[in-house]
Design a protein around this motif. Structure first.
Motif, PDB file in Angstrom:
ATOM      1  N   THR A   1       0.852  -1.193   0.000  1.00 57.73           N
ATOM      2  CA  THR A   1       0.000   0.000   0.000  1.00 57.73           C
ATOM      3  C   THR A   1       0.886   1.240   0.000  1.00 57.73           C
ATOM      4  N   PRO A   2       1.299   1.720  -1.175  1.00 62.73           N
ATOM      5  CA  PRO A   2       2.167   2.905  -1.227  1.00 62.73           C
ATOM      6  C   PRO A   2       1.364   4.201  -1.095  1.00 62.73           C
ATOM      7  N   PHE A   3       1.928   5.142  -0.332  1.00 64.99           N
ATOM      8  CA  PHE A   3       1.254   6.417  -0.096  1.00 64.99           C
ATOM      9  C   PHE A   3       1.905   7.523  -0.928  1.00 64.99           C
ATOM     10  N   ASN A   4       1.078   8.444  -1.376  1.00 62.68           N
ATOM     11  CA  ASN A   4       1.518   9.587  -2.167  1.00 62.68           C
ATOM     12  C   ASN A   4       2.214  10.592  -1.255  1.00 62.68           C
ATOM     13  N   HIS A   5       3.523  10.705  -1.377  1.00 58.39           N
ATOM     14  CA  HIS A   5       4.284  11.577  -0.494  1.00 58.39           C
ATOM     15  C   HIS A   5       4.044  13.060  -0.762  1.00 58.39           C
TER      16      HIS A   5
ATOM     17  N   SER B   1      -2.595  15.844   6.831  1.00 54.92           N
ATOM     18  CA  SER B   1      -3.995  15.520   7.136  1.00 54.92           C
ATOM     19  C   SER B   1      -4.566  14.539   6.118  1.00 54.92           C
ATOM     20  N   GLU B   2      -4.197  14.699   4.842  1.00 50.82           N
ATOM     21  CA  GLU B   2      -4.655  13.764   3.812  1.00 50.82           C
ATOM     22  C   GLU B   2      -4.062  12.372   4.033  1.00 50.82           C
ATOM     23  N   LEU B   3      -2.784  12.326   4.380  1.00 51.20           N
ATOM     24  CA  LEU B   3      -2.140  11.043   4.639  1.00 51.20           C
ATOM     25  C   LEU B   3      -2.737  10.357   5.860  1.00 51.20           C
TER      26      LEU B   3
END
Length: 492
Positions: free
Chosen positions: A79-83, A88-90
């Motif tokens: 599950t890669p997150f958009n850095h 708050s979005e993360l």
């Protein structure tokens, strides 16, 4: 039956063949697989089990592939997150997906530990002994949880099964004519579609992938010089940045077989700049929910019809459906529906969203893409934009992509995006947001457009900016432009 652990097989076939270049050194196929087994062992020691999400917050790095290729041995879901997102979005995405463990790369420790105090650096991935090679997954088990664009509200997580990754790799390799001798520079964000756009298809064949941590045009040209890639794959904004880099006119691209533009239509002036350097272009189309490479084209035909994305991949079915539910005719725009083994399993914990996008017709399951397209008499498809982006002005349908293409034809226009905004007389009209190369008057540009477009398609409003906002994958962020319009003019 397809083998989800195909990297293990390739590592046995050619263990010493270079596979992945990163920070000045090559990893062989054998080394890449050993890293995957170490990652699986490390995750198991951390208590990760089948079905658990494993989060990653990092620039482009081999760890993305370590976790992806460890999946068949353990059954976790990368599950890669958009850095590029705000904290708050993360936090919202972290709460939505609940990763069992979160890994972070250089520069992301503070953010990662704000999400999870127990977050670990990437080095912790390779600390354990290599896991055994026992297969822990089936073809329908999810391998990846990738977030959709997220231009409105919380992004949805698309669950991509091993079946999807394998079929996409096979179809891309076949339809694009890739071979084990091909090499490309991976510069688009690995937290999005870069993993399964070209990296896994090339690795599946035994090809080579050069990883650029962060896209920098000057560095990319240096990598081109050093590694002589045979295929280029970037989004239009990246191609444009390269074309405007001082070293571009002298760069050698003689070894490049073709370039593919993904994510959005590539402006004609950008394609022309690369054509002058001897680079032949194809237009790609795909979406997170349906593999990522959905159409294919022979190179000669792609050059003859540069606005087309080609025809559906061999094992993908396509329909164009009008608002009334009937099939669209030749030259008539309709919503693009796709069906085949590259369609996602569904959105993670979003059954109501699944009901919106999946349609079962008794014979096959269709994915409603939300994109509008038409096909010509020879079966070539053309994307005209998102269904939600089309607006009606004075009773006439306006497709922003069509207007944007003409805007890009003006030599002074560097970036262009058109959105529909309210108008008391016409219902909606176009607002064009523009970044310029050289000064340009509003009336001069409108006169240029009137010569090439019907009057109702010419944007009523022209807004000039230094640069247009971009989403994580590098697309122009149209929701941000709509918010800007509302802030400036008090209208939605």
């Amino acid at each position: 039956m397809l083998n989800p652990n195909w990297l293990g097989r390739l590592a046995a076939y050619h263990p010493d063949r270079p596979a992945l270049w990163f920070r000045g050194a090559w990893l062989t196929y054998g080394e890449l697989y050993r890293r995957a087994r170490k990652a699986a062992g490390s995750l198991r020691a951390l208590g990760v089990a089948t079905g658990d999400r494993v989060g990653l917050l990092a620039w482009n790095h081999p760890a993305y592939l370590d976790l992806l290729f460890a999946g068949p041995l353990l059954g976790h879901i990368l599950t890669p997150f958009n850095h590029r997102l705000s904290l708050s979005e993360l936090k919202a995405l972290h709460a939505y997906t609940e990763p069992k463990v979160l890994f972070f790369g250089e520069g992301f420790q503070e953010v990662a530990q704000a999400l999870d105090p127990k977050a670990l650096p990437l080095e912790a991935l390779l600390e354990a002994e290599e896991a055994e090679e026992a297969l822990a997954v089936g073809l329908e088990d999810p391998a990846l949880l990738l977030f959709t664009g997220g231009t409105t509200g919380l992004p949805k997580g698309a669950l991509l099964p091993y079946r999807q990754l394998l079929v996409n790799a096979l179809e891309t390799a076949f339809a694009w004519g890739l071979t084990r001798e091909d090499r490309y520079i991976l510069a688009t964000p690995m937290f999005h579609a870069a993993l399964n756009a070209l990296a896994t298809p090339l690795l599946y064949l035994g090809g080579q992938v050069v990883v650029e941590e962060r896209f920098r045009p000057e560095e990319y040209l240096e990598l081109v010089k050093a590694h002589r890639p045979t295929v280029l794959f970037l989004v239009p904004t990246m191609f444009q940045m390269l074309a405007e880099t001082p070293g571009f006119p002298e760069a050698d691209f003689s070894f490049v077989r073709f370039a593919i533009s993904g994510g959005a239509p590539c402006p004609a002036p950008v394609r022309e700049a690369f054509r002058k350097r001897g680079v032949r272009f194809k237009q790609g189309y795909g979406l997170t929910e349906c593999g990522v490479n959905c159409f294919a084209f022979e190179l000669e035909e792609a050059e003859a019809y540069p606005e087309s994305v080609g025809r559906p991949m061999p094992h993908l079915w396509a329909r164009l459906v009008r608002e009334d539910g009937k099939e669209a005719g030749v030259g008539e725009a309709g919503e693009l529906w796709l069906s085949g083994n590259v369609v996602m399993k569904g959105y993670f914990r979003r059954p109501e969203e699944n009901e919106k996008v999946f349609v079962w017709d008794g014979e096959r399951l269709w994915l409603r893409t939300g994109d509008l397209a038409y096909r010509d008499a020879e079966g070539r498809y053309y994307i005209v934009g998102r269904r939600k982006e089309m607006f009606i002005s004075g009773g006439e349908n306006v497709y922003p992509v069509e207007v944007e293409r003409v805007l890009y034809d003006h030599p002074a226009v560097k970036e262009a995006a058109v959105v529909g905004v309210p108008d008391p007389r016409w219902g909606e009209v176009g607002a064009a947001f523009l970044a310029l190369r050289t000064p340009l008057g509003e009336e001069e540009l409108k006169a240029f457009l009137r010569e090439r477009l019907a009057g109702y398609k010419v944007p009523k409003h022209l807004i000039f900016l230094e640069e247009l906002p971009k989403s994580g994958p590098g697309k122009v962020h149209k929701e941000a432009l709509k918010r800007l319009w509302k802030e400036r003019y008090g209208q939605a």
